[in-house]
Design a protein around this motif. Structure first.
Motif, mmCIF file in Angstrom:
data_model
loop_
_atom_site.group_PDB
_atom_site.id
_atom_site.type_symbol
_atom_site.label_atom_id
_atom_site.label_comp_id
_atom_site.label_asym_id
_atom_site.label_seq_id
_atom_site.Cartn_x
_atom_site.Cartn_y
_atom_site.Cartn_z
ATOM 1 N N TYR A 68 0.870 -1.179 0.000
ATOM 2 C CA TYR A 68 0.000 0.000 0.000
ATOM 3 C C TYR A 68 0.901 1.221 0.000
ATOM 4 O O TYR A 68 1.983 1.217 0.587
ATOM 5 N N ASN A 70 0.741 4.211 1.191
ATOM 6 C CA ASN A 70 0.934 5.049 2.374
ATOM 7 C C ASN A 70 1.957 4.449 3.330
ATOM 8 O O ASN A 70 2.128 4.940 4.443
ATOM 9 N N CYS A 71 2.587 3.374 2.920
ATOM 10 C CA CYS A 71 3.591 2.669 3.709
ATOM 11 C C CYS A 71 4.956 3.065 3.149
ATOM 12 O O CYS A 71 5.375 2.564 2.124
ATOM 13 N N VAL A 163 -5.788 8.863 9.053
ATOM 14 C CA VAL A 163 -4.463 8.233 9.015
ATOM 15 C C VAL A 163 -4.606 6.825 9.582
ATOM 16 O O VAL A 163 -5.058 6.663 10.712
ATOM 17 N N PHE A 165 -2.762 2.622 9.197
ATOM 18 C CA PHE A 165 -1.748 1.765 8.596
ATOM 19 C C PHE A 165 -2.230 0.323 8.612
ATOM 20 O O PHE A 165 -3.195 0.005 9.279
ATOM 21 N N PHE A 166 -1.520 -0.517 7.882
ATOM 22 C CA PHE A 166 -1.863 -1.937 7.835
ATOM 23 C C PHE A 166 -0.747 -2.766 8.462
ATOM 24 O O PHE A 166 0.426 -2.423 8.353
ATOM 25 N N THR A 167 -1.156 -3.827 9.123
ATOM 26 C CA THR A 167 -0.211 -4.885 9.485
ATOM 27 C C THR A 167 -0.455 -5.977 8.452
ATOM 28 O O THR A 167 -1.598 -6.424 8.290
ATOM 29 N N MET B 32 0.925 12.436 0.193
ATOM 30 C CA MET B 32 1.286 11.059 0.541
ATOM 31 C C MET B 32 2.200 11.061 1.782
ATOM 32 O O MET B 32 2.377 12.086 2.412
ATOM 33 N N ASN B 33 2.757 9.888 2.101
ATOM 34 C CA ASN B 33 3.646 9.771 3.258
ATOM 35 C C ASN B 33 5.080 9.511 2.826
ATOM 36 O O ASN B 33 5.335 8.939 1.776
ATOM 37 N N LEU B 72 3.507 -11.272 10.059
ATOM 38 C CA LEU B 72 3.030 -10.037 9.434
ATOM 39 C C LEU B 72 3.947 -8.878 9.808
ATOM 40 O O LEU B 72 4.564 -8.884 10.865
ATOM 41 N N MET B 73 4.019 -7.892 8.914
ATOM 42 C CA MET B 73 4.809 -6.693 9.189
ATOM 43 C C MET B 73 3.858 -5.522 9.434
ATOM 44 O O MET B 73 2.863 -5.371 8.755
ATOM 45 N N GLY B 74 4.239 -4.702 10.412
ATOM 46 C CA GLY B 74 3.434 -3.518 10.673
ATOM 47 C C GLY B 74 4.321 -2.413 11.203
ATOM 48 O O GLY B 74 5.529 -2.598 11.354
ATOM 49 N N MET B 75 3.728 -1.257 11.445
ATOM 50 C CA MET B 75 4.503 -0.199 12.082
ATOM 51 C C MET B 75 3.640 0.507 13.100
ATOM 52 O O MET B 75 2.414 0.505 13.018
ATOM 53 N N MET B 99 7.956 9.014 10.488
ATOM 54 C CA MET B 99 6.904 9.079 9.484
ATOM 55 C C MET B 99 6.541 10.528 9.204
ATOM 56 O O MET B 99 6.239 11.287 10.127
ATOM 57 N N ILE B 101 3.656 12.306 7.512
ATOM 58 C CA ILE B 101 2.310 11.958 7.065
ATOM 59 C C ILE B 101 1.643 13.159 6.403
ATOM 60 O O ILE B 101 1.654 14.262 6.935
#
Ligand SMILES: [Cu+2]
Lengths: 204, 134
Positions: A68, A70-71, A163, A165-167, B32-33, B72-75, B99, B101
């Motif tokens: 995605y 936005n990552c 805002v 985010f996804f895991t 965007m980020n 899984l990966m996340g932040m 980040m 944003i």
């Protein structure tokens, strides 16, 4: 923290490699041979052209990843790896390979957003497409490709922009010319030579 | 000669306790980020804590870490990051990152972006980060 993730990744990868060689011999026999369920999927590419997956790519080896836009941390690594694989494949002159990057955030990743993400990274669109579509269609496809994307809590910026985010699964998937899933790799930190080798094997 | 001496003197007497080096950002379009990366070099014998980053170039700026859970990966946002005495802490892809944003402008390759890093002991460090690919 970063160091820990890195060393764990390597520790996990090495035994897996051994296991592969001992049991099946990854080079000539792929660990998977799975039809993608629920097809066909009606999607859009970065130019808003209609794409039917996997039908439109039958007869081609498909390298597919999941992002995605936005990552900005992990996903650009995956895109960069896809570009490196694309370059390598071109160098060794394997034809008939298609690169696809599907967004699991179709609500925000419209075709034009994906196009901009690609343009900023100088994507060679000759055999590379970004895919998005209706959320319900994308979600079903993700499920059938064993990719999980969990949307986190939403906060808002001062101007009221949501805002979140996804895991998500960190994945590159290899699909053969018959449209079957044959192998899966990590997306952000991946062994490019291994994937190129697998593409060669499928191409032979 | 005088200039050289001045430079040497400056180098000798102004070795900062805390330095932020090699700051760079990912390219991204307006709205965007992006992510900011750098190295924090702590030359002192005291730890210091990064607790905030600001920039006029984004609507919201957060200190993040990337994590792995069940494959899984996340932040997620982190409130602060401690830099140990005589050590270097690296913000890098797949780990700690700042980040940016909802960018207020395009972050084009070779562009420069201002940011301020806030530390508990060493106060503010102003940086100019370079936009580049990987
Ligand atoms: Cu982040």
């Amino acid at each position: 923290m970063a160091g820990l993730i890195k060393s764990k990744g390597i520790l996990f990868f090495i035994p897996l490699l051994f296991l592969c060689t001992l049991t099946t011999g990854c080079a000539d026999k792929f660990p998977e041979n799975k039809i993608i369920g629920g097809q066909p999927y009606s999607l859009l590419n970065q130019d808003s052209d209609s794409v039917v997956f996997p039908n439109d790519f039958k007869g081609k080896i498909v390298v597919m990843s999941f992002i995605y836009t936005n990552c900005p941390d992990i996903c650009p690594l995956t895109t960069h790896n896809m570009q490196s694989i694309q370059e390598q494949v071109k160098k060794v002159n394997i034809k008939n390979v298609q690169f696809l990057e599907l967004s699991f955030d179709p609500d925000r990743d419209t075709p034009s957003v994906l196009k901009e993400y690609g343009n900023i990274r100088n994507i060679d669109y000759s055999n590379f497409e970004f895919l998005t579509g209706k959320k319900s269609v994308v979600d079903t496809l993700l499920r059938h490709m064993n990719v999980v994307a969990l949307q986190g809590d939403t906060t808002f910026t001062k101007s009221g922009t949501p805002v979140y985010f996804f895991t998500h699964t960190d994945r590159i998937t290899l699909i053969d010319p018959k449209g079957k899933i044959r192998n899966e790799y990590r997306g952000s930190k991946t062994n490019i030579a291994e994937i190129v080798n697998d593409i060669k094997t499928l191409g032979d | 000669m005088t200039i050289l001496l001045t430079i040497l003197t400056l180098l000798n007497f102004h070795t900062p306790n805390l330095k932020v080096e090699g700051a760079w950002l990912r390219p991204a379009g307006k709205g965007m980020n992006s992510a900011l990366y750098f190295e924090i070099v702590n030359n002192s014998n005291k730890p210091d804590t990064l607790y905030k980053v600001t920039s006029p170039a984004a609507e919201l700026v957060q200190i993040h870490e990337t994590f792995k859970t069940n494959g899984l990966m996340g932040m997620r946002e982190v409130r602060f990051v401690v830099v140990k005495p005589h050590s270097t802490l690296t913000f890098q892809p797949g780990g700690y990152h700042v980040m940016f944003i909802k960018l207020k402008k395009d972050f084009k390759v070779n562009g420069k972006v201002n940011a301020v890093l806030y530390f508990k002991t060493n106060k503010e460090i102003k940086i100019k980060a370079l936009v580049k690919r990987q």
